[in-house]
Design a protein around this motif. Structure first.
Motif, PDB file in Angstrom:
ATOM      1  N   TYR A  67      10.680   4.676 -33.335  1.00 40.69           N
ATOM      2  CA  TYR A  67       9.839   6.137 -32.531  1.00 40.69           C
ATOM      3  C   TYR A  67       9.713   6.222 -30.610  1.00 40.69           C
ATOM      4  O   TYR A  67       9.264   4.989 -31.122  1.00 40.69           O
ATOM      5  N   ILE A  68      10.156   6.437 -30.213  1.00 37.39           N
ATOM      6  CA  ILE A  68       9.802   7.086 -28.089  1.00 37.39           C
ATOM      7  C   ILE A  68       8.822   8.117 -28.795  1.00 37.39           C
ATOM      8  O   ILE A  68       9.533   9.203 -29.033  1.00 37.39           O
ATOM      9  N   PRO A  69       8.090   8.411 -28.412  1.00 38.37           N
ATOM     10  CA  PRO A  69       7.125  10.064 -28.078  1.00 38.37           C
ATOM     11  C   PRO A  69       7.808  11.061 -27.616  1.00 38.37           C
ATOM     12  O   PRO A  69       8.350  10.922 -26.393  1.00 38.37           O
ATOM     13  N   ASP A  70       8.075  11.910 -27.860  1.00 41.36           N
ATOM     14  CA  ASP A  70       8.315  13.033 -27.803  1.00 41.36           C
ATOM     15  C   ASP A  70       8.429  13.592 -26.930  1.00 41.36           C
ATOM     16  O   ASP A  70       9.277  14.749 -25.970  1.00 41.36           O
ATOM     17  N   PHE A  71       6.977  13.757 -26.031  1.00 37.58           N
ATOM     18  CA  PHE A  71       7.098  14.869 -24.803  1.00 37.58           C
ATOM     19  C   PHE A  71       7.265  13.621 -24.204  1.00 37.58           C
ATOM     20  O   PHE A  71       7.047  14.176 -22.418  1.00 37.58           O
ATOM     21  N   VAL A 121       7.036  16.666 -18.047  1.00 39.16           N
ATOM     22  CA  VAL A 121       5.683  15.552 -18.787  1.00 39.16           C
ATOM     23  C   VAL A 121       4.537  15.023 -18.122  1.00 39.16           C
ATOM     24  O   VAL A 121       3.455  15.282 -19.884  1.00 39.16           O
ATOM     25  N   ARG A 122       4.388  15.699 -17.436  1.00 40.63           N
ATOM     26  CA  ARG A 122       3.330  15.477 -16.425  1.00 40.63           C
ATOM     27  C   ARG A 122       2.213  16.369 -17.417  1.00 40.63           C
ATOM     28  O   ARG A 122       0.815  16.613 -17.491  1.00 40.63           O
ATOM     29  N   ALA A 123       2.477  17.690 -17.403  1.00 39.58           N
ATOM     30  CA  ALA A 123       1.836  18.807 -18.300  1.00 39.58           C
ATOM     31  C   ALA A 123       1.577  19.149 -19.842  1.00 39.58           C
ATOM     32  O   ALA A 123       1.035  19.348 -20.554  1.00 39.58           O
ATOM     33  N   THR A 124       1.858  17.670 -20.020  1.00 40.31           N
ATOM     34  CA  THR A 124       1.996  17.000 -21.509  1.00 40.31           C
ATOM     35  C   THR A 124       0.162  17.184 -22.368  1.00 40.31           C
ATOM     36  O   THR A 124      -1.085  16.530 -21.236  1.00 40.31           O
ATOM     37  N   PRO A 125      -0.489  18.418 -23.166  1.00 39.03           N
ATOM     38  CA  PRO A 125      -1.505  18.263 -23.472  1.00 39.03           C
ATOM     39  C   PRO A 125      -2.254  16.993 -23.712  1.00 39.03           C
ATOM     40  O   PRO A 125      -1.391  16.225 -24.571  1.00 39.03           O
ATOM     41  N   PRO A 126      -3.160  16.489 -23.831  1.00 41.38           N
ATOM     42  CA  PRO A 126      -3.514  14.640 -23.598  1.00 41.38           C
ATOM     43  C   PRO A 126      -3.635  14.586 -25.695  1.00 41.38           C
ATOM     44  O   PRO A 126      -3.256  13.920 -25.739  1.00 41.38           O
ATOM     45  N   ASP A 127      -3.819  16.023 -26.248  1.00 37.93           N
ATOM     46  CA  ASP A 127      -3.536  15.315 -27.319  1.00 37.93           C
ATOM     47  C   ASP A 127      -2.663  15.508 -28.132  1.00 37.93           C
ATOM     48  O   ASP A 127      -2.481  14.976 -29.610  1.00 37.93           O
ATOM     49  N   THR A 128      -1.267  16.409 -27.583  1.00 41.73           N
ATOM     50  CA  THR A 128      -0.249  15.343 -27.982  1.00 41.73           C
ATOM     51  C   THR A 128       0.155  14.317 -27.750  1.00 41.73           C
ATOM     52  O   THR A 128       0.605  13.479 -28.270  1.00 41.73           O
ATOM     53  N   ALA A 129      -0.367  14.055 -26.472  1.00 40.06           N
ATOM     54  CA  ALA A 129       0.752  13.058 -26.141  1.00 40.06           C
ATOM     55  C   ALA A 129      -0.130  11.723 -27.342  1.00 40.06           C
ATOM     56  O   ALA A 129       0.311  10.576 -27.336  1.00 40.06           O
ATOM     57  N   TYR A 130      -1.703  11.740 -27.944  1.00 39.10           N
ATOM     58  CA  TYR A 130      -2.438  10.815 -28.271  1.00 39.10           C
ATOM     59  C   TYR A 130      -1.524  10.840 -29.675  1.00 39.10           C
ATOM     60  O   TYR A 130      -1.619   9.620 -30.548  1.00 39.10           O
ATOM     61  N   GLU A 131      -1.224  12.248 -30.179  1.00 36.54           N
ATOM     62  CA  GLU A 131      -0.144  11.875 -31.448  1.00 36.54           C
ATOM     63  C   GLU A 131       0.600  11.200 -32.058  1.00 36.54           C
ATOM     64  O   GLU A 131       1.021  11.097 -33.107  1.00 36.54           O
ATOM     65  N   GLU A 132       0.957  11.760 -30.546  1.00 32.82           N
ATOM     66  CA  GLU A 132       2.449  10.979 -30.489  1.00 32.82           C
ATOM     67  C   GLU A 132       2.457   9.817 -30.407  1.00 32.82           C
ATOM     68  O   GLU A 132       3.311   8.675 -31.477  1.00 32.82           O
ATOM     69  N   MET A 133       1.601   9.230 -29.836  1.00 33.71           N
ATOM     70  CA  MET A 133       1.320   8.022 -29.031  1.00 33.71           C
ATOM     71  C   MET A 133       1.587   6.439 -30.612  1.00 33.71           C
ATOM     72  O   MET A 133       1.515   5.805 -30.773  1.00 33.71           O
ATOM     73  N   VAL A 134       0.232   7.149 -31.372  1.00 32.26           N
ATOM     74  CA  VAL A 134       0.375   6.391 -32.273  1.00 32.26           C
ATOM     75  C   VAL A 134       1.307   5.867 -33.597  1.00 32.26           C
ATOM     76  O   VAL A 134       0.538   5.286 -33.766  1.00 32.26           O
ATOM     77  N   ASP A 193      23.814   4.979 -30.309  1.00 34.53           N
ATOM     78  CA  ASP A 193      23.099   5.882 -31.021  1.00 34.53           C
ATOM     79  C   ASP A 193      23.402   7.628 -31.067  1.00 34.53           C
ATOM     80  O   ASP A 193      23.333   8.224 -29.429  1.00 34.53           O
ATOM     81  N   VAL A 194      22.507   7.609 -31.993  1.00 34.53           N
ATOM     82  CA  VAL A 194      21.668   8.821 -31.561  1.00 34.53           C
ATOM     83  C   VAL A 194      20.797   8.974 -32.059  1.00 34.53           C
ATOM     84  O   VAL A 194      20.238   9.016 -32.635  1.00 34.53           O
ATOM     85  N   TRP A 195      20.436  10.913 -31.195  1.00 38.34           N
ATOM     86  CA  TRP A 195      18.889  10.651 -30.956  1.00 38.34           C
ATOM     87  C   TRP A 195      18.418  12.236 -31.271  1.00 38.34           C
ATOM     88  O   TRP A 195      19.232  13.276 -31.337  1.00 38.34           O
ATOM     89  N   VAL A 196      17.481  12.404 -32.125  1.00 34.29           N
ATOM     90  CA  VAL A 196      17.115  13.830 -32.580  1.00 34.29           C
ATOM     91  C   VAL A 196      15.667  14.293 -32.778  1.00 34.29           C
ATOM     92  O   VAL A 196      14.800  13.523 -32.387  1.00 34.29           O
ATOM     93  N   MET A 197      15.332  15.380 -32.309  1.00 34.22           N
ATOM     94  CA  MET A 197      14.392  16.187 -31.811  1.00 34.22           C
ATOM     95  C   MET A 197      14.298  17.309 -33.162  1.00 34.22           C
ATOM     96  O   MET A 197      14.639  18.060 -33.003  1.00 34.22           O
ATOM     97  N   TYR A 198      13.087  17.689 -33.993  1.00 33.66           N
ATOM     98  CA  TYR A 198      12.542  18.492 -34.173  1.00 33.66           C
ATOM     99  C   TYR A 198      11.481  18.923 -33.996  1.00 33.66           C
ATOM    100  O   TYR A 198      11.152  18.888 -33.839  1.00 33.66           O
ATOM    101  N   GLU A 199      10.917  20.298 -35.376  1.00 39.60           N
ATOM    102  CA  GLU A 199      10.087  21.413 -34.941  1.00 39.60           C
ATOM    103  C   GLU A 199       8.617  19.663 -34.780  1.00 39.60           C
ATOM    104  O   GLU A 199       8.180  18.816 -35.372  1.00 39.60           O
ATOM    105  N   PRO A 200       7.823  20.821 -34.045  1.00 35.30           N
ATOM    106  CA  PRO A 200       7.245  21.394 -33.158  1.00 35.30           C
ATOM    107  C   PRO A 200       8.056  21.829 -31.899  1.00 35.30           C
ATOM    108  O   PRO A 200       8.357  23.217 -31.226  1.00 35.30           O
ATOM    109  N   TYR A 201       9.335  20.860 -31.673  1.00 35.93           N
ATOM    110  CA  TYR A 201      10.388  21.255 -30.496  1.00 35.93           C
ATOM    111  C   TYR A 201      11.355  21.800 -31.452  1.00 35.93           C
ATOM    112  O   TYR A 201      11.660  22.060 -32.055  1.00 35.93           O
ATOM    113  N   LEU A 202      11.786  22.406 -29.832  1.00 32.50           N
ATOM    114  CA  LEU A 202      13.358  22.963 -30.077  1.00 32.50           C
ATOM    115  C   LEU A 202      14.119  21.928 -30.773  1.00 32.50           C
ATOM    116  O   LEU A 202      14.196  20.746 -30.262  1.00 32.50           O
TER     117      LEU A 202
END
Length: 320
Positions: free
Chosen positions: A69-73, A92-105, A214-223
Motif C-alpha cells: 500500500y501507498i498512501p492515497d494522498f 498533495v501539500r493541502a492534504t489534511p493532517p488527519d487524512t495523511a495520518y489515517e492513511e500512513m498507518v 501492475d494495475v493500481w486502484v483507488m476507491y471511496e472516499p476518493y474518485l
C-alpha cells in the motif's frame, strides 16, 4: 482478492481517461527501490541514479515501499485530463493532517523510525513530503516528462478508438490480464478486497509508464480510478531509430524479429506486408506463431484486424 465495481448506464457514460505526472513520479520511486522488478526503466535509472546520491528521499521512501500500500494522498485521482505537476503538488501539500495520518498507518515500511517521525507531526510530514516530491521531480523527472506524456497520450488515443469501435467490452478485453469485464461489473485482481457501486461517478482510467507491470486502484472516499500500464512502454527509452535485431533474430528468426519490431505501433497484415516487402500470407503465418507464443495479440476494429505487441512482446523487442 478482487476489487469489483458495479456500473450503471450513467457510469458507463462517464467512463473517461486522464493521466498524471504525480502518479508517474510516485510510481517511479518503486523503480529506485526495486530496479530488478522494473527492468524496462533501467535506462532512466542509470541516467538519474548519480544525480540522486545526495538527495534526501527518506520520507518518500518510508511512505512508498517496494510493494504494498501507498498512501492515497500521494496520488490523488486526476481531476482534469491533462493535469499539471505544480497543481497536483499543491493538492498533495493541502492534504489534511488527519487524512495523511489515517492513511500512513496502513503502510508496511522498512523504515518505521521515519514513519514515527511523520506520525508525531503529520502536518510537518506532509510539508516535508511535498518538498521532497518537488526536488525529486526537478532533478530526476521533469526533463523526461515530455516523452512520458507522449506515450500516455498515444495510449489514450488508442483506447478511445477501441471504446468507440467496440464499446466497453472491447476496451477492457486487453487492458490488463488482471482486469475483466462481466456484464455490468469490472473486476480487478488486487491484494485487497472491495465491492461497491460507482454511484454515477463513473471511472477514471489512467495509463501509466511506471506502474508497469501492475494495475493500481483507488476507491471511496476518493474518485474511483484504475491505473494500468500504457501500451508501448517497452519502447519508452529507445532513441526512436530502427535497430538490427540480431539477438532477437537468433532467438525467434530474422523475419519474425522484423515483424515484432515493426509492431511498435499496431498494424494490419496488409500494412506490415507492404512495409516489410513480404506477402500478406507470409506475414500472417509469422503473426500466428508470434501470437501462439504470447508476443502479439489481435483486435478487430471495425472491418480491420490490428496486431499489437503484448507486454511480453514489448519487453523482448525493447532489448533488440
Amino acid at each position: 482478492m478482487p476489487v469489483e465495481w458495479r456500473f450503471t448506464p450513467e457510469d458507463v457514460a462517464r467512463l473517461r481517461f486522464a493521466f498524471s505526472p504525480m502518479w508517474e513520479l510516485v510510481a517511479s520511486l518503486r523503480v529506485l527501490r526495486a530496479p530488478g522488478r522494473h527492468s524496462l526503466h533501467l535506462p532512466w535509472l542509470r541516467a538519474v541514479g548519480p544525480r540522486l546520491r545526495e538527495v534526501d528521499l527518506t520520507d518518500l521512501f518510508a511512505l512508498v515501499p517496494a510493494s504494498g500500500y501507498i498512501p492515497d494522498f500521494l496520488t490523488p485521482p486526476p481531476d482534469t485530463p491533462l493535469p499539471d505537476f505544480a497543481a497536483e503538488l499543491e493538492r498533495v501539500r493541502a492534504t489534511p493532517p488527519d487524512t495523511a495520518y489515517e492513511e500512513m498507518v496502513w503502510v508496511q515500511t522498512p523504515d518505521p523510525a521515519a514513519l514515527r517521525r511523520f506520525a508525531d507531526d503529520p502536518a510537518e510530514g506532509v510539508r516535508r513530503v511535498a518538498d521532497q516530491l518537488r526536488e525529486y521531480w526537478t532533478i530526476a523527472f521533469e526533463e523526461f516528462w515530455p516523452s512520458i506524456r507522449a506515450l500516455l497520450e498515444a495510449d489514450v488515443m488508442w483506447r478511445a478508438r477501441t471504446l468507440a469501435a467496440g464499446g466497453v467490452r472491447e476496451l477492457f478485453a486487453d487492458l490488463h490480464p488482471d482486469v475483466a469485464w462481466h456484464g455490468d461489473r469490472l473486476v480487478t485482481v488486487k491484494n485487497c478486497a472491495y465491492d461497491g457501486d460507482l454511484g454515477g461517478d463513473g471511472l477514471v482510467l489512467v495509463p501509466s509508464a511506471f506502474s508497469w507491470p501492475d494495475v493500481w486502484v483507488m476507491y471511496e472516499p476518493y474518485l474511483p480510478m484504475l491505473c494500468y500500464p500504457a501500451r508501448g512502454v517497452g519502447t519508452l527509452w529507445s532513441d526512436g531509430t530502427s535497430c538490427t535485431p540480431e539477438a532477437l533474430a537468433a532467438l525467434i528468426g530474422r523475419t519474425r524479429a522484423q515483424v515484432l519490431t515493426a509492431l511498435a505501433e499496431p498494424g494490419s497484415t496488409t500494412r506490415l506486408a507492404r512495409r516489410l516487402g513480404l506477402t500478406p500470407g507470409a506475414v500472417s503465418q509469422h503473426l500466428a506463431v508470434l501470437s501462439d507464443a504470447g508476443l502479439v495479440a489481435r483486435r478487430r476494429l471495425g472491418r480491420e484486424v490490428l496486431y499489437r505487441r503484448t507486454p511480453v512482446g514489448e519487453s523482448l523487442a525493447a532489448v533488440c
